[in-house]
Design an enzyme around this catalytic site. Structure first.
Site, mmCIF file in Angstrom:
data_model
loop_
_atom_site.group_PDB
_atom_site.id
_atom_site.type_symbol
_atom_site.label_atom_id
_atom_site.label_comp_id
_atom_site.label_asym_id
_atom_site.label_seq_id
_atom_site.Cartn_x
_atom_site.Cartn_y
_atom_site.Cartn_z
ATOM 1 N N CYS A 30 0.621 -1.088 -0.213
ATOM 2 C CA CYS A 30 -0.137 0.394 0.447
ATOM 3 C C CYS A 30 0.741 1.287 -0.436
ATOM 4 O O CYS A 30 1.821 1.396 0.792
ATOM 5 C CB CYS A 30 -0.894 -0.072 1.126
ATOM 6 S SG CYS A 30 -2.232 1.148 1.297
ATOM 7 N N ASP A 39 0.073 3.810 2.014
ATOM 8 C CA ASP A 39 0.038 4.565 3.050
ATOM 9 C C ASP A 39 1.489 4.736 3.558
ATOM 10 O O ASP A 39 2.259 3.624 3.783
ATOM 11 C CB ASP A 39 -0.188 3.659 4.046
ATOM 12 C CG ASP A 39 -0.380 4.135 4.792
ATOM 13 O OD1 ASP A 39 0.206 4.606 6.210
ATOM 14 O OD2 ASP A 39 -2.034 4.515 5.774
ATOM 15 N N ARG A 79 3.040 4.200 6.674
ATOM 16 C CA ARG A 79 3.297 3.333 7.759
ATOM 17 C C ARG A 79 3.791 2.354 6.905
ATOM 18 O O ARG A 79 4.193 1.954 8.263
ATOM 19 C CB ARG A 79 1.698 3.699 8.717
ATOM 20 C CG ARG A 79 1.583 5.443 8.872
ATOM 21 C CD ARG A 79 0.253 5.229 9.725
ATOM 22 N NE ARG A 79 -0.416 5.231 8.519
ATOM 23 C CZ ARG A 79 -2.485 4.870 9.014
ATOM 24 N NH1 ARG A 79 -2.211 5.130 10.448
ATOM 25 N NH2 ARG A 79 -2.606 4.371 8.105
ATOM 26 N N HIS A 113 -2.115 -4.209 4.933
ATOM 27 C CA HIS A 113 -2.373 -3.547 5.931
ATOM 28 C C HIS A 113 -3.810 -3.796 6.874
ATOM 29 O O HIS A 113 -4.605 -2.703 6.111
ATOM 30 C CB HIS A 113 -1.412 -2.336 6.099
ATOM 31 C CG HIS A 113 -1.424 -1.186 5.516
ATOM 32 N ND1 HIS A 113 -2.907 -0.087 7.091
ATOM 33 C CD2 HIS A 113 -2.023 -1.078 4.707
ATOM 34 C CE1 HIS A 113 -2.935 0.603 5.857
ATOM 35 N NE2 HIS A 113 -2.370 0.400 4.109
ATOM 36 N N CYS A 153 -6.537 -0.144 6.857
ATOM 37 C CA CYS A 153 -5.828 0.815 5.559
ATOM 38 C C CYS A 153 -6.962 1.478 5.137
ATOM 39 O O CYS A 153 -8.512 0.936 5.046
ATOM 40 C CB CYS A 153 -5.855 -0.141 4.603
ATOM 41 S SG CYS A 153 -5.604 0.106 2.656
HETATM 42 CO CO CO Z 1 -3.181 1.430 3.201
#
Ligand code: CO
Length: 212
Positions: free
Chosen positions: A42, A44, A46, A98, A101
């Site tokens: 992803c 993302d 993090r 994750h 999400c």
């Molecule tokens: Co995500």
């Protein structure tokens, strides 16, 4: 100092540190990359592939998009996949989702979000396939977590459905496919699904691969 200037400054410190530890580090990498892994994760911020697996530059070939989807009309993903499989000859492909999400959560709503509707539609399709199981989970967060896992498994299947993977499986008995999920709250990766090369597929997805 502006925030982006700090990035450039930190980069200098980082490079210096590596050269001090290993003076040929960058020169060696500049000549060749031979990663063993393709990571599909992803976007993302993090969930950075190298950091959470404690790997160095050169060890993982990375593709990231919103909600780590493998979409068969995505030229970007397909190009990364083809290059990783046919040129870099990676041994493992990891689809890493994750919990928590935002993409998965957004897909569970009826909100009209514009362009991204089309991307998240892929997650809605996974929801529809598993709606009986998912609708039985009362807690919304737990339902999203389960959808995250089901979507990762679906993306691994999507990889297996490509002729790129099927050719590599038949001709070189690699790569192995993995579906992982990362927990933001403790930093731990969990193994959800593994597909060995030449795992039998639903015949409708199996191409007749001509011997080279
Ligand atoms: Co995500």
């Amino acid at each position: 100092m502006k925030s982006y200037q700090k990035l450039l400054l930190e980069n200098k410190a980082w490079a210096k540190e590596h050269v001090e530890m290993d003076k040929d580090f960058f020169m060696r990498l500049a000549k060749l990359q031979s990663p063993e892994f393709l990571w599909i994760g992803c976007s993302d911020s993090r969930v950075p592939a190298n950091e959470i697996t404690n790997t160095a530059p050169g060890e993982i070939f990375v593709h990231r998009n919103i909600a780590n989807l493998v979409v068969h009309t995505d030229l970007n993903l397909l190009s990364v996949l083809q290059y990783a499989v046919q040129v870099l000859k990676v041994k493992h492909i990891i689809v890493c989702g994750h919990y928590g999400c935002g993409g998965v959560r957004a897909a569970m709503t009826q909100n009209d979000l514009g362009l991204i509707n089309k991307w998240l539609r892929n997650i809605k399709d996974t929801y529809r396939i598993h709606q009986e199981e998912l609708n039985a989970i009362a807690d919304e967060e737990k339902r999203a977590d389960r959808l995250t896992e089901l979507s990762v498994a679906e993306q691994v299947m999507n990889l297996a459905k490509t002729s790129i993977i099927q050719h590599a499986w038949k001709e070189e008995n690699r790569p192995m496919l993995h579906g992982w999920v990362y927990r933001l709250t403790d930093g731990i990766l969990h193994n959800l699904i593994e597909m060995e090369p030449n795992t039998p597929l639903d015949p409708i997805y199996q191409y007749i691969i001509q011997a080279k």
